[in-house]
Scaffold this active site. Structure first.
Site, PDB file in Angstrom:
ATOM      1  N   LYS A 139       0.467  -0.817   0.304  1.00  0.00           N
ATOM      2  CA  LYS A 139       0.539   0.161   0.119  1.00  0.00           C
ATOM      3  C   LYS A 139       0.921   0.822  -0.006  1.00  0.00           C
ATOM      4  O   LYS A 139       1.993   1.445   1.085  1.00  0.00           O
ATOM      5  CB  LYS A 139      -1.143  -0.011   1.212  1.00  0.00           C
ATOM      6  CG  LYS A 139      -1.400  -1.045   1.278  1.00  0.00           C
ATOM      7  CD  LYS A 139      -3.002  -1.183   2.456  1.00  0.00           C
ATOM      8  CE  LYS A 139      -3.787  -2.423   2.858  1.00  0.00           C
ATOM      9  NZ  LYS A 139      -4.598  -1.941   3.256  1.00  0.00           N
ATOM     10  N   HIS A 142       0.808   6.025   3.616  1.00  0.00           N
ATOM     11  CA  HIS A 142      -0.884   6.637   3.882  1.00  0.00           C
ATOM     12  C   HIS A 142      -0.242   8.570   4.541  1.00  0.00           C
ATOM     13  O   HIS A 142       0.667   7.986   4.991  1.00  0.00           O
ATOM     14  CB  HIS A 142      -1.343   6.103   4.116  1.00  0.00           C
ATOM     15  CG  HIS A 142      -2.718   6.747   4.176  1.00  0.00           C
ATOM     16  ND1 HIS A 142      -3.062   7.529   4.868  1.00  0.00           N
ATOM     17  CD2 HIS A 142      -4.159   6.612   3.580  1.00  0.00           C
ATOM     18  CE1 HIS A 142      -4.404   8.210   4.924  1.00  0.00           C
ATOM     19  NE2 HIS A 142      -4.676   7.293   3.627  1.00  0.00           N
ATOM     20  N   HIS A 145       0.201   8.017   8.304  1.00  0.00           N
ATOM     21  CA  HIS A 145       1.988   7.213   9.068  1.00  0.00           C
ATOM     22  C   HIS A 145       3.163   8.881   9.024  1.00  0.00           C
ATOM     23  O   HIS A 145       3.804   7.929   9.620  1.00  0.00           O
ATOM     24  CB  HIS A 145       2.680   6.395   7.887  1.00  0.00           C
ATOM     25  CG  HIS A 145       1.762   5.135   7.512  1.00  0.00           C
ATOM     26  ND1 HIS A 145       0.787   4.298   6.153  1.00  0.00           N
ATOM     27  CD2 HIS A 145       1.499   3.962   8.280  1.00  0.00           C
ATOM     28  CE1 HIS A 145       0.012   3.657   6.700  1.00  0.00           C
ATOM     29  NE2 HIS A 145       0.640   2.832   8.104  1.00  0.00           N
TER      30      HIS A 145
END
Length: 579
Positions: A139, A142, A145
């Protein structure tokens, strides 16, 4: 510096009260200063002395304060002693204050200023494992994070600066049912060619697509469970695809970490501990801690009464592990591998219950070191958007911070010529992100605001960097003045004294930060230092002043600049010399 004065006052208190001087150190604190107001330099808290058993806990506290104050004498260090409400105030000889505070800045290693204080004798040092950032494989990184990454980096920097051996660990989410979904999804919707072109974007698109499909397709959900079972059983095709996803993602993440100025000693992950999960399950069984529910799931009863009113699920009905099972295995493995004195997990506050359960299970298994494990929770960031809309990826935020900062720098009349304006804009933009994040208590949610964040005035990262760059500019402009020696008696103006008094608090601020792991204490100290230097810059010209005066003032500004830079680095901010 502060430790010299604190020690001298503690020595007199020890002689007067026939006690060891060390007992007075925690009760002595430097007094916060205000720009235009004279204050004492140190304050002795009588409440702290009573609570520590140094004074009788009964009796009139104000009478005890006055009695102790009358026994103390002025000397070459302390020139005034005054009584407040349950406190005794000490004013230091002004010349000695300037001499001792600025003395270390004439030596080679200026990075230790404030770090050799007696206060740190009260802190335990040793091996600290800090687990932070910990994004999920396959992923994109983001924006959510960002908080874990910068908070964890601050904690690691702080612990290291205070003498701990720090192991910076990125515990990747590289195992679990999401890989079942991704594996099945990639086999159906993925393309190796698109994976090479834009790896994380393509994996993100596949993951979104397969999740949508699985919502109304039972066969897809079953296929995902089967793929994850193949992974847990090390079937080569499944493992090969998973390894490809992991390698690609770690490589992509490292670009983002480099931009943030963050590094890790260890890239670990849930997958590293899958073998040990079976050992954990066996230990739980042997100790009678593992129960099986009617649904066939494996749980650990955490209730005080043993009535299953609270429990933690550690196995699915098909025997596959969960996040917490792998966390138990990881914690045991780290204890054996690193023999840590403390382990700190940095995640958002939604995981508070998870870590409470983790530490309970570790204690139940007989691991006494579980009480040296701590969770540092943080709140959510609200309204993080770029011009193109809702933020999904952190790189978009970093790109926009750099672009906006570059635009602001080009518009400003005070911007200096620099070798790499984009690099400066990136560093200042990241400073702005960090400062906006660190201003309040970590557990609080906060609203992301581009305009406030990038303002040059006020308590912002831009102001912090601007003050540092301005001090560097002043030092460069006066490089013909030798500040190696200086006359401390020439720093008696109120602007000088308030800076010196403020620098007395640096060790206390670091001590407080080490106790509660909140960056706001250090950040607020540095912002106050910036405001005090902005006033002093106007009041205390270096150029055009008599040689001795110029030397003393330059030494004062150089000291401020070094403390500012050292503190910024602990926060995870790279200071810029020009902007």
């Amino acid at each position: 510096m502060a430790c010299f004065f604190r020690r001298r006052i503690a020595e007199q208190l020890g002689r007067t009260m026939q006690q060891r001087e060390d007992v007075f150190i925690p009760a002595l604190s430097a007094v916060p200063v205000f720009k235009k107001q004279q204050t004492a330099d140190f304050r002795l808290s009588i409440n702290v002395l009573r609570n520590n058993g140094v004074l009788p806990v009964s009796g009139d506290i104000q009478a005890q304060t006055e009695h102790l104050a009358h026994q103390l004498k002025q000397d070459s260090v302390v020139e005034e002693i005054a009584v407040g409400s349950a406190v005794i105030n000490f004013r230091i000889n002004c010349k000695l204050l300037a001499q001792k505070i600025l003395e270390p800045f004439g030596t080679g290693d200026n990075s230790k200023f404030g770090l050799n204080s007696e206060l740190f004798k009260f802190l335990k040092r040793g091996i600290t494992v800090v687990e932070y950032s910990s994004p999920n494989i396959a992923k994109k990184f983001h924006a959510g994070h960002l908080r874990s990454t910068i908070i964890g980096n601050f904690i690691a920097n702080l612990k290291q600066s205070l003498g701990n051996k720090v192991i910076r660990m990125n515990y990747l989410g590289d195992w679990g049912m999401q890989f079942g979904l991704l594996g099945v999804g990639f086999n159906q919707f993925g393309s190796q060619e698109r994976l090479k072109q834009n790896p994380l974007q393509h994996l993100f698109e596949v993951y979104v697509k397969v999740n949508q499909e699985a919502e109304h397709n039972e066969d897809m959900r079953l296929a995902a469970r089967d793929f994850f079972r193949q992974l847990e059983q090390h079937e080569s095709q499944a493992v090969s695809l998973w390894q490809q996803f992991r390698d690609i993602t770690v490589s992509e993440y490292q670009h983002v970490y480099k931009r943030l100025g963050v590094h890790f000693d260890v890239y670990s992950g849930e997958s590293f501990h899958q073998e040990r999960v079976q050992e954990v399950v066996q230990q739980l069984l042997q100790q009678g801690l593992l129960k099986t529910t009617e649904k066939g799931t494996g749980v650990v009863d955490l209730s005080a009464a043993g009535d299953m009113s609270t429990f933690s699920t550690v196995l699915r009905s098909d025997g596959t592990s969960l996040y917490i099972t792998r966390d138990i295995a990881a914690a045991i493995d780290r204890s054996e591998k690193y023999s840590f004195d403390e382990m700190i997990y940095v995640t958002d506050k939604s995981q508070t219950n998870h870590f409470h359960q983790l530490f309970q299970i570790l204690q139940a298994l007989g691991h006494s070191w579980a009480d040296r494990c701590h969770h540092v929770p943080f709140g959510l960031v609200q309204g993080m958007k770029t011009r193109s809309g809702e933020v999904v990826f952190l790189e978009d935020v970093l790109d926009e911070a750099r672009a906006r900062m570059l635009h602001n720098m080009k518009q400003s009349k005070t911007t200096k010529e620099m070798d790499d304006a984009e690099d400066t804009a990136q560093k200042v933009g990241i400073s702005a992100l960090i400062v906006q994040d660190f201003k309040g208590p970590l557990q609080s949610d906060y609203k992301f605001d581009w305009d406030k964040m990038l303002q040059a005035q006020g308590d912002t990262g831009v102001f912090l960097q601007y003050t540092h760059a301005r001090l560097c500019s002043l030092i460069r402009a006066n490089d013909n003045i030798d500040a190696a020696t200086f006359n401390p008696s020439l720093l008696t103006e109120q602007s000088s004294v308030t800076i010196l008094q403020h620098l007395l608090r640096y060790d206390e601020v670091l001590y407080q930060s080490a106790q509660d792991l909140q960056p706001k204490h250090l950040l607020n100290f540095l912002l106050k230092l910036c405001h005090l230097n902005a006033s002093a810059h106007r009041d205390l010209p270096v150029k055009g002043s008599p040689q001795e005066v110029a030397q003393a003032r330059l030494r004062l500004f150089s000291g401020s600049c070094l403390v500012l830079a050292n503190g910024m680095r602990i926060l995870g901010i790279t200071p810029v010399d020009k902007m």
